[in-house]
Scaffold this motif. Structure first.
Motif, mmCIF file in Angstrom:
data_model
loop_
_atom_site.group_PDB
_atom_site.id
_atom_site.type_symbol
_atom_site.label_atom_id
_atom_site.label_comp_id
_atom_site.label_asym_id
_atom_site.label_seq_id
_atom_site.Cartn_x
_atom_site.Cartn_y
_atom_site.Cartn_z
ATOM 1 N N TYR A 189 0.836 -1.204 0.000
ATOM 2 C CA TYR A 189 0.000 0.000 0.000
ATOM 3 C C TYR A 189 0.870 1.255 0.000
ATOM 4 O O TYR A 189 0.647 2.181 -0.794
ATOM 5 C CB TYR A 189 -0.928 -0.011 1.216
ATOM 6 N N GLN B 264 -4.870 7.953 9.271
ATOM 7 C CA GLN B 264 -6.314 7.805 9.023
ATOM 8 C C GLN B 264 -6.568 7.050 7.715
ATOM 9 O O GLN B 264 -7.454 6.194 7.656
ATOM 10 C CB GLN B 264 -7.004 9.168 8.988
ATOM 11 N N ASP B 265 -5.803 7.348 6.679
ATOM 12 C CA ASP B 265 -5.931 6.616 5.414
ATOM 13 C C ASP B 265 -5.713 5.120 5.633
ATOM 14 O O ASP B 265 -6.446 4.287 5.111
ATOM 15 C CB ASP B 265 -4.905 7.101 4.376
ATOM 16 N N VAL C 251 -5.957 3.422 8.513
ATOM 17 C CA VAL C 251 -7.034 2.882 9.351
ATOM 18 C C VAL C 251 -8.246 2.545 8.492
ATOM 19 O O VAL C 251 -8.834 1.464 8.618
ATOM 20 C CB VAL C 251 -7.407 3.884 10.471
ATOM 21 N N LEU C 252 -8.614 3.455 7.615
ATOM 22 C CA LEU C 252 -9.793 3.238 6.765
ATOM 23 C C LEU C 252 -9.559 2.135 5.735
ATOM 24 O O LEU C 252 -10.442 1.318 5.484
ATOM 25 C CB LEU C 252 -10.170 4.538 6.059
ATOM 26 N N HIS C 253 -8.389 2.098 5.159
ATOM 27 C CA HIS C 253 -8.096 1.104 4.123
ATOM 28 C C HIS C 253 -8.033 -0.314 4.688
ATOM 29 O O HIS C 253 -8.582 -1.246 4.103
ATOM 30 C CB HIS C 253 -6.792 1.439 3.401
ATOM 31 N N PHE C 254 -7.342 -0.464 5.814
ATOM 32 C CA PHE C 254 -7.112 -1.797 6.363
ATOM 33 C C PHE C 254 -8.127 -2.204 7.435
ATOM 34 O O PHE C 254 -8.083 -3.332 7.922
ATOM 35 C CB PHE C 254 -5.692 -1.903 6.925
ATOM 36 N N HIS C 255 -9.004 -1.278 7.817
ATOM 37 C CA HIS C 255 -10.016 -1.568 8.848
ATOM 38 C C HIS C 255 -9.361 -2.087 10.118
ATOM 39 O O HIS C 255 -9.745 -3.115 10.675
ATOM 40 C CB HIS C 255 -11.055 -2.575 8.341
ATOM 41 N N MET C 256 -8.326 -1.367 10.557
ATOM 42 C CA MET C 256 -7.563 -1.760 11.743
ATOM 43 C C MET C 256 -7.469 -0.595 12.716
ATOM 44 O O MET C 256 -7.589 0.568 12.328
ATOM 45 C CB MET C 256 -6.148 -2.196 11.367
ATOM 46 N N ASP C 257 -7.175 -0.935 13.961
ATOM 47 C CA ASP C 257 -6.944 0.041 15.008
ATOM 48 C C ASP C 257 -5.643 0.810 14.726
ATOM 49 O O ASP C 257 -4.663 0.226 14.251
ATOM 50 C CB ASP C 257 -6.853 -0.701 16.350
#
Length: 74
Positions: free
Chosen positions: A9, A19-20, A22-28
């Motif tokens: 990525y 933030q990008d 977090v949103l892309h990988f759906h992780m904390d």
């Protein structure tokens, strides 16, 4: 997600905010910081200075996830 997904990525995008990621990988965010730390220690990722994204540098009104920027280093 594994480290190679994160590497791919960042190699593709060159730089991204936390933030990008977090949103892309759906992780904390903290989990991602740990993974980013592995790449940072290998010299493949660098973290940009906090506050450089908005230019104000000290107002503390920005979401920290938006001002934490990581960049792939070739």
């Amino acid at each position: 997600m594994i480290l190679s997904d994160l590497r791919g990525y960042l190699q593709d995008k060159r730089r991204a905010t936390l933030q990008d990621l977090v949103l892309h990988f759906h992780m904390d965010a903290d989990a991602l910081r740990g993974m980013l730390g592995k790449w940072i220690s290998k010299g493949k990722v660098k973290q940009s200075a906090a506050g450089s994204a908005c230019g104000s540098g000290g107002c503390c009104k920005c979401d920290p996830l938006l001002t934490e920027i990581y960049e792939w280093v070739d």
